[in-house]
Design a protein around this motif. Structure first.
Motif, short mmCIF file in Angstrom:
data_model
loop_
_atom_site.label_atom_id
_atom_site.label_comp_id
_atom_site.label_asym_id
_atom_site.label_seq_id
_atom_site.Cartn_x
_atom_site.Cartn_y
_atom_site.Cartn_z
N THR A 8 0.86 -1.18 0.00
CA THR A 8 0.00 0.00 0.00
C THR A 8 0.89 1.23 0.00
O THR A 8 1.93 1.26 0.65
CB THR A 8 -0.95 0.05 1.22
N ARG A 9 0.46 2.24 -0.75
CA ARG A 9 1.22 3.48 -0.85
C ARG A 9 0.32 4.66 -0.54
O ARG A 9 -0.65 4.91 -1.27
CB ARG A 9 1.80 3.64 -2.26
N THR A 27 4.32 -2.93 3.18
CA THR A 27 4.67 -4.00 2.24
C THR A 27 4.64 -5.34 2.96
O THR A 27 4.94 -5.43 4.15
CB THR A 27 6.09 -3.79 1.64
N VAL A 28 4.25 -6.36 2.21
CA VAL A 28 4.24 -7.73 2.71
C VAL A 28 5.01 -8.58 1.71
O VAL A 28 4.60 -8.73 0.56
CB VAL A 28 2.81 -8.28 2.88
N ALA A 29 6.15 -9.11 2.14
CA ALA A 29 7.00 -9.89 1.26
C ALA A 29 6.44 -11.30 1.06
O ALA A 29 5.68 -11.81 1.89
CB ALA A 29 8.41 -9.98 1.84
N ARG A 30 6.84 -11.91 -0.01
CA ARG A 30 6.40 -13.27 -0.30
C ARG A 30 6.89 -14.23 0.79
O ARG A 30 8.06 -14.22 1.17
CB ARG A 30 6.93 -13.71 -1.66
N GLY A 188 4.48 -22.30 3.09
CA GLY A 188 5.18 -21.17 2.51
C GLY A 188 4.27 -20.04 2.10
O GLY A 188 4.68 -19.13 1.35
N ALA A 189 3.02 -20.06 2.56
CA ALA A 189 2.06 -19.03 2.19
C ALA A 189 2.44 -17.69 2.81
O ALA A 189 3.09 -17.62 3.85
CB ALA A 189 0.65 -19.43 2.65
N THR A 190 2.04 -16.63 2.15
CA THR A 190 2.14 -15.29 2.70
C THR A 190 0.93 -15.08 3.60
O THR A 190 -0.19 -15.40 3.22
CB THR A 190 2.16 -14.24 1.58
N ALA A 191 1.12 -14.55 4.80
CA ALA A 191 0.02 -14.40 5.74
C ALA A 191 -0.05 -12.97 6.25
O ALA A 191 0.97 -12.35 6.56
CB ALA A 191 0.18 -15.35 6.92
N VAL A 192 -1.27 -12.46 6.35
CA VAL A 192 -1.54 -11.16 6.96
C VAL A 192 -2.59 -11.39 8.03
O VAL A 192 -3.69 -11.87 7.75
CB VAL A 192 -2.04 -10.13 5.95
#
Length: 254
Positions: A8-9, A27-30, A188-192
């Motif tokens: 997001t910016r 930012t959310v890295a892989r 290995g999933a990206t998680a928020v």
């Protein structure tokens, strides 16, 4: 380096005179597990809903896999994501296995989808006998685990967790936290994750971001959280009494 999975910016969002998001750069890295913390009403859910396209930003932008989140980009992104809702959000009229396999049933025969659903239920510690039960017959902890099974049913690349332990007793909350951490690590999933539960933060997070008065006040590795100098972060982590007055962010806004 590859582009962040989510970025997001300068994200801004207001509801009438109330500014909820005030220039959020994130930012959310892989492969990263990011946990967004903050008190009730600080904009955590609005941030999540804006990333998902459920709310329109007043200013700023959302990028998904490095591309501005147009309708086409968002539709492609949503094919590979899963979500655990705060209240599990199960369909009360469908048996458990159909809840878990809800998306799968559009892509495979029912027999295959049911088999996958039973496998995912086992992954979250629920036996095959649960598959044909109705959501109304489940305890709160079981409903949450069914919701988690549905979130991972299609092997998503990105998973969102909205207050995953709300309403659970400490033991069930600990079990859900451990399941989430194990699943993220193994797949290995990206998680928020958005939460105010510090036990969840310490179990789930690789990196933590504190949202305060619409801004990201602090972010960094979870290992640095307890050593940070920011007084608002320290008060939140330690559960100190809330200062209701307005304050300016002293840390980076993104």
């Amino acid at each position: 380096m590859s582009a962040p999975v989510i970025e997001t910016r300068g994200l801004c969002k207001s509801f009438g005179p109330q500014k909820v998001l005030d220039g959020v750069d994130l930012t959310v890295a892989r492969g990263e597990s990011l946990v967004v913390i903050g008190g009730s009403g600080t904009g955590k859910s609005v941030l999540l809903r804006t990333i998902l396209g459920l709310e329109s930003a007043d200013a700023g932008e959302v990028l998904l896999d490095g591309e501005p989140a147009s309708a086409a980009v968002r539709a492609r992104f949503m094919r590979d994501f899963g979500m655990l809702f705060q209240n599990a959000a199960l369909f009360d009229s469908l048996p458990v296995w159909r809840n878990v396999a809800f998306r799968l049933l559009r892509a495979m025969p029912a027999v295959q989808a049911r088999t996958r659903a039973v496998e995912r239920l086992a992954r979250v510690g629920l036996g095959p006998e649960v598959a044909d039960r109705m959501p109304a017959d489940l305890s709160g902890g079981m409903r949450k685990r069914v919701g988690l099974a549905r979130a991972i049913a299609a092997d998503p690349k990105v998973i969102f967790f909205d207050e995953p332990t709300t309403g659970l007793d400490p033991q069930r909350a600990a079990a859900i936290n451990r399941l989430i951490r194990d699943i993220v690590t193994e797949t290995g999933a990206t998680a928020v994750t958005i939460t105010h539960d510090m036990t969840s933060v310490r179990t789930i997070a690789d990196r933590v971001a504190l949202l305060d008065h619409g801004r990201l006040r602090w972010q960094g590795p979870v290992a640095q959280m307890d050593k940070a100098d920011d007084p608002v972060l320290r008060a939140f982590v330690q559960g100190e009494p809330l200062d209701w007055g307005p304050r300016a962010a002293t840390g980076p806004r993104g």
